[in-house]
Design a protein around this motif. Structure first.
Motif, mmCIF file in Angstrom:
data_model
loop_
_atom_site.group_PDB
_atom_site.id
_atom_site.type_symbol
_atom_site.label_atom_id
_atom_site.label_comp_id
_atom_site.label_asym_id
_atom_site.label_seq_id
_atom_site.Cartn_x
_atom_site.Cartn_y
_atom_site.Cartn_z
ATOM 1 N N MET A 157 -3.604 1.707 6.731
ATOM 2 C CA MET A 157 -3.769 2.982 6.035
ATOM 3 C C MET A 157 -3.501 4.152 6.977
ATOM 4 O O MET A 157 -2.783 5.104 6.628
ATOM 5 N N ILE A 158 -4.050 4.097 8.167
ATOM 6 C CA ILE A 158 -3.843 5.174 9.127
ATOM 7 C C ILE A 158 -2.370 5.271 9.510
ATOM 8 O O ILE A 158 -1.817 6.372 9.667
ATOM 9 N N SER A 159 -1.721 4.133 9.640
ATOM 10 C CA SER A 159 -0.289 4.124 9.941
ATOM 11 C C SER A 159 0.506 4.831 8.849
ATOM 12 O O SER A 159 1.435 5.609 9.131
ATOM 13 N N ILE A 160 0.166 4.586 7.590
ATOM 14 C CA ILE A 160 0.839 5.247 6.468
ATOM 15 C C ILE A 160 0.559 6.747 6.489
ATOM 16 O O ILE A 160 1.478 7.566 6.334
ATOM 17 N N PHE A 161 -0.695 7.110 6.685
ATOM 18 C CA PHE A 161 -1.048 8.528 6.725
ATOM 19 C C PHE A 161 -0.311 9.250 7.848
ATOM 20 O O PHE A 161 0.185 10.364 7.672
ATOM 21 N N LEU B 161 0.840 -1.201 0.000
ATOM 22 C CA LEU B 161 0.000 0.000 0.000
ATOM 23 C C LEU B 161 0.875 1.251 0.000
ATOM 24 O O LEU B 161 0.633 2.194 -0.763
ATOM 25 N N GLU B 162 1.875 1.267 0.856
ATOM 26 C CA GLU B 162 2.760 2.431 0.954
ATOM 27 C C GLU B 162 3.439 2.715 -0.388
ATOM 28 O O GLU B 162 3.551 3.871 -0.815
ATOM 29 N N SER B 163 3.898 1.663 -1.057
ATOM 30 C CA SER B 163 4.592 1.840 -2.336
ATOM 31 C C SER B 163 3.670 2.442 -3.396
ATOM 32 O O SER B 163 4.132 3.158 -4.293
ATOM 33 N N MET B 164 2.374 2.172 -3.301
ATOM 34 C CA MET B 164 1.427 2.696 -4.280
ATOM 35 C C MET B 164 1.250 4.207 -4.154
ATOM 36 O O MET B 164 0.817 4.867 -5.097
ATOM 37 N N PHE B 165 1.587 4.759 -3.003
ATOM 38 C CA PHE B 165 1.471 6.198 -2.776
ATOM 39 C C PHE B 165 2.729 6.962 -3.205
ATOM 40 O O PHE B 165 2.790 8.180 -3.044
ATOM 41 N N LYS B 166 3.723 6.283 -3.739
ATOM 42 C CA LYS B 166 5.025 6.896 -4.026
ATOM 43 C C LYS B 166 4.891 8.174 -4.848
ATOM 44 O O LYS B 166 5.465 9.218 -4.500
#
Length: 375
Positions: free
Chosen positions: A328-332, A287-292
């Motif tokens: 998701m919240i952790s990434i945000f 998920l994190e990589s998709m936000f790059k």
């Protein structure tokens, strides 16, 4: 037991609200962290009259503030605010300004989002229709005129408390078509409201992967970059009847291999093409990589990144759903991304309109567990 849980959440929310409100008053500008969408009220709804008015009330705004949210996103549609001749429909305007008044009363900021207009619908391609906005100058003048009228009605609301998102989920054939319209609407609004925060999303449904193509006017720090995120769709739209991603009814697991090999083998060739990407590992790192691209765009432009829509259909398996929300919240939190869930009500939300009660206490607890404004 549900009443006990709700009471505990309310008490915790009140404590959090006091903390958030005190920090908000110390900030200048439109500063947000976590919110939710007041969807299917002034947008994507045929309700009118008493039914529409009852859908969002002062009690709802107070409840969201008590739970620990610091803002709401309010989608609005052209058909609810103007008739086909362009005349204002007063009831919707009164509902919007009433909601904004209540938001200020309870310490919530608000984003007014022009969600669907007659010349542009993010679902047009799926419905066999064609948008005219990006090729018709009259349609572009039309959206500017709508914002002129919205500005006339909303300009007295403090720029610290109300922001404008001038169009939801653009689906232009070419990225530059959207960029040109961004510049055009931005110029028109800045002539009237130079300090208002404008929320601008990327082309093709505000996807994170197209953020790298987005251009916004340089030197304007009162812009928030907006993306939407619903991956993996096999989980977020599990059994949702309006999308092909909902046409799988077997087990799903997150994190992990979402669709087991034996279940995938049961699908016909068409559905295997749709769901093949969900037969591999899905986890926080993915998920994190998709936000790059979105992270890099925000860093390059020096602007706040905002995920204005994200959420899971309520029919999804509970454990996987909550695991996804936590990741998701952790990434945000890690990347200082502000966000608003899709949404407050029913299908993707935590509040039951029919029963007038919290329908998913665990989801509300997860959503309010991350960093609050100012932390």
């Amino acid at each position: 037991m549900k009443r006990i849980i709700v009471a505990i959440l309310a008490v915790c929310g009140c404590m959090l609200l006091a903390s958030c409100t005190s920090k908000q008053t110390e900030n200048e500008g439109f500063v947000i962290k976590r919110g939710t969408n007041l969807s299917h009220w002034l947008s994507q709804s045929v309700d009118r009259g008493e039914a529409r008015a009852a859908r969002v009330t002062e009690a709802d705004i107070a409840r969201l503030a008590e739970a620990g949210f610091d803002h709401v996103r309010i989608p609005i549609d052209e058909v609810q605010f103007w008739d086909e001749e362009g005349n204002k429909l007063p009831e919707a305007w009164d509902l919007l300004t009433g909601a904004l008044d209540n938001c200020r009363k309870y310490g919530l900021r608000a984003i007014v989002d022009l969600h669907i207009i007659r010349s542009h619908n993010f679902n047009a391609g799926f419905e066999g229709k064609k948008n005219t906005l990006f090729t018709d100058e009259a349609a572009q003048d039309g959206i500017i005129n709508m914002w002129y009228q919205l500005s006339d009605a909303l300009k007295d609301y403090s720029t610290d408390w109300v922001a404008y998102e001038f169009m939801n989920e653009p689906v232009a054939d070419e990225h530059e078509q959207w960029n040109r319209l961004v510049a055009k609407v931005h110029k028109a609004l800045r002539e009237r409201e130079p300090e208002r925060t404008l929320v601008v999303g990327s082309n093709l449904w505000q996807g994170v992967g197209t953020m790298k193509y987005l251009k916004v006017p340089e030197g304007d720090k009162n812009i928030i970059l907006s993306c939407h995120f619903y991956e993996p769709m096999a989980l977020t739209h599990y059994t949702a009847p309006w999308t092909e991603s909902g046409q799988y009814y077997g087990p799903v697991t997150y994190p992990g291999v979402m669709i087991p090999e034996e279940e995938f083998a049961k699908l016909d060739e068409h559905h295997q093409e749709i769901f093949r990407q969900y037969t591999t590992e899905w986890n926080r790192d993915r998920l994190e990589s998709m936000f790059k691209d979105a992270f890099e765009a925000a860093e390059r432009m020096g602007l706040q990144l905002y995920c204005g829509e994200w959420g899971v259909f309520q029919q999804a398996p509970a454990e996987s759903k909550y695991n996804w929300y936590r990741d998701m919240i952790s990434i945000f939190d890690q990347y200082d991304v502000a966000w608003s869930t899709w949404c407050y009500f029913d299908e993707f939300g935590f509040w039951s309109l029919e029963n007038q009660e919290i329908s998913d206490p665990e989801l509300l607890s997860v959503l309010t567990s991350g960093k609050a404004l100012g932390e």
